[in-house]
Design an enzyme around this catalytic site. Sequence first.
Site, short mmCIF file in Angstrom:
data_model
loop_
_atom_site.label_atom_id
_atom_site.label_comp_id
_atom_site.label_asym_id
_atom_site.label_seq_id
_atom_site.Cartn_x
_atom_site.Cartn_y
_atom_site.Cartn_z
N ASP A 269 40.73 -42.53 -1.75
CA ASP A 269 40.58 -42.10 -3.06
C ASP A 269 41.00 -40.51 -2.92
O ASP A 269 41.58 -40.12 -1.48
CB ASP A 269 38.94 -41.90 -2.66
CG ASP A 269 38.30 -41.49 -4.33
OD1 ASP A 269 39.61 -40.93 -5.46
OD2 ASP A 269 37.64 -41.81 -4.81
N GLU A 614 27.45 -35.91 -17.70
CA GLU A 614 27.69 -36.96 -16.47
C GLU A 614 28.97 -36.97 -16.05
O GLU A 614 29.86 -37.40 -17.18
CB GLU A 614 26.73 -37.81 -17.22
CG GLU A 614 27.07 -38.42 -18.64
CD GLU A 614 26.44 -40.14 -18.73
OE1 GLU A 614 26.16 -40.81 -17.85
OE2 GLU A 614 26.68 -40.90 -19.29
#
Length: 857
Positions: A269, A614
Amino acid sequence: MKSKQLITLFIVSTSILSLHAQHLPYQNPSLSAEQRAEDLCSRLTLEEKCKLMQNGSPAIKRLNIPAFEWWSEALHGTARNGFATVFPNTTGMAASWNDQLLLQIFSAIGNESRIKNTLARKSGNIKRYQGLSIWTPNINIFRDPRWGRGQETYGEDPYLTGKMGLAVVEGLQGPKNSKYYKLLACAKHFAVHSGPEYLRHSFNIENLPARDLWETYLPAFKTLIQEGNVAEVMCAYHSMDGLPCCGSNKYLQQILRQDLGFKGMVVSDCGAIGDFWIQGRHEVAQDAAQASAQAVLAGTDVECGANYDKLPEAVKRGEISEEKINVSVKRLLKARFKLGDFDSDNMVEWTQLPESLIACSKHKQLAYQMAQESMTLLKNNGILPLQKNARIAVMGANANDSIMLWGNYNGYPTKTISILEGLQNKSKHISYIPGCGLTKNEFIDSRFSQFKTPDGKVGMRATYWNNTKMNGTPATTMDITEPINLSNGGATVFAPGVNLEHFSAKYEGTFHANKSEDIHLKLSSDDLARIIIDGDTIINSWKARERVNVSDKIVHVEANKDYKIQIDYVQNDAAAIIQFDLGPLVKMTEKELLQKVGDAQVVIYVGGISPRLEGEEMKVNELGFKGGDRTTIELPQSQRDMIALLHNSGKKVIFVNCSGGAIALEPESRNADAILQAWYGGEMGGQAVADVLFGDYNPNGKLPVTFYKNDSQLPDYNDYTMKGRTYRYLHQAPLYPFGYGLSYTTFAYDNAKYDRRKGNLSLEVTNTGKCEGTTTIQVYIRRTADINGPIKTLKAFQKVSLQANEKKRVTINLPRERFEGWDETTNTMRIVPGKYEIMVGQHSDDPDMKKLIIYLK
């Protein structure tokens, strides 16, 4: 003598030319990818190898190795790379329970992404997000509805996630019998990642029960590896048992490669290797060189970041050998050869795809169909479907917000149909009351559409520099046609070719005032920002290096007058945020709102939350959400109050909820006459909502997540054990269970039978209503002696469409291997002999569930 020397020189020169005229082994397309990778790796220097192991791999001219970008996105459409078809967000597509449609969609997405890469290659400049390595699907389990990135997943169930993930991989990579991959798909994030976002760079999961690991978190990865041949796996940010996931031999070498049999490439990542050594994070390494050595030794082949630049230093220090580095280099080269990256375009079928496929009408139709199938009707007291001559008022912050429909990790559609526009396309008897926001019953009525760029187009012109001085040659320019809302959260650049940090920007446009009014300027930024109107600096935060949040600055504009507005922005380091809009502040009393509603027979309230609230690694927002994660799943109180006000005034209320996951809607289940879960519906989402509400489409979406009653039903967010989580371990009654969704017709299931020899379940399905409809047959199992196991677990599903009163016998594949589960006596996943209960119903908590008992040896 002189003539002999000339002859010898001629022979040597001819031999050299002849050698170069021949293909070296790695340039020979008739050899296997493994053979070519082996040969090319042997010709690389250590420094060249380490460059190839980073996401932005440069060209190596001496060996004719082209540049390659490993980091591209296509979560629900080709992302961050210009115009593309934008499909519903991932949980929305999961609500379709239609993996075959998803396969068509990701085949289309794969085509668009491949075409964009072909165009970039021809331009000679491949930028981030223009590559052939696509970092999707996200097959993490949506274990807790507070996780901001849960909207990127296919829900809370391992089997459904695996089925949908398989469709994504096949669509992106292409048929398994193709000589070349269309693209490389990537299963992420390994392992067990699902928040918390704000702690992800330092969070450590300890003592996770083996049962939860193997029965909940790993099955989808196993499916994509063993059945889908997924090319890449991405390791997660957090630590497991004290070691970062990207540096864990247990998880990458033992579990991923040995136990699951993964042969492909592991990518990190973005920034995860830096987390190994940066102070305040995992701190398991002293510097970038040691961190890089640890990651490569554990099996992380490609880094998203720049730490692998220090691998040569790690070799010199004896922390890793070049032979170990070669293992990773050969894996990544093999993947590139399987893409056809070194072969001529006329050999690779995927390079022949026409540019006309990008955002074409066929792909838009797929987006429309998926948006329709994602619509999940949670309540209907008979008010739906609506009559088209009914007097309807539309309210709510999400009614006219097209950007909300795009979700996150999105591309840019050529056109978006908002929910308001979709409704207005159906009826002329609709009034719109822009009377409330997401968190307050006030809002800025945007005038952004009144901007013109310097060359007369709608919007503002954005100019970016890869320096903090706003000078020199710009990195890029582009037009922005919607209110500015940009951040580098999730390592997202503001525009292709722009630095992630240490850059500057200028946004400029001519604002034409249509009428005289007071305008509120709304500016939010992280680092330096200022607004200049007609040469005067109106908002100046140019010396501050902190978050700026201004919404109370008012300027008066005169009708039919033009104003030159410029916003300057400088990003120094860490977070980059710039948000801007302008317009009059609208705030009405309850009496004024009800007067606006007037004699409307029905109010459609379009609310919920938004990708602006979100998401991935966001700042704390107006609801107090942390890092993009929610701190509560309750509907914002201002919306709750508005729906109650409308209900108590005697109005019929239809609540359309937009969100990436579950919202606690207990009061709304009483105060609204109908509730439609619309997710983030993509570019055609507004039309799909209108189709359902007016009865032009019979809804058949089913929840891929549990909708809990309230916050009290949720365990500790940071606890990764499954106890009390999802339909599989929740012993309380939810508000709306996993697999739930209403139709405008009804269905009955009867005469279920299981043929153990064929591994088939069959049953009769009848449409007992008055219109055509589609039901999703859901098959769950439970081993009766397994008292510590799941209450039930989904093992098969099938969508069936029937006319009114039609009956059909349906056969569903349920082979023996689907009964695999955790065996506490051996601590392994296996088919344990004994008594099993098969349950067939329309959702996980169906009171009419048909049950069968079978015995397996």
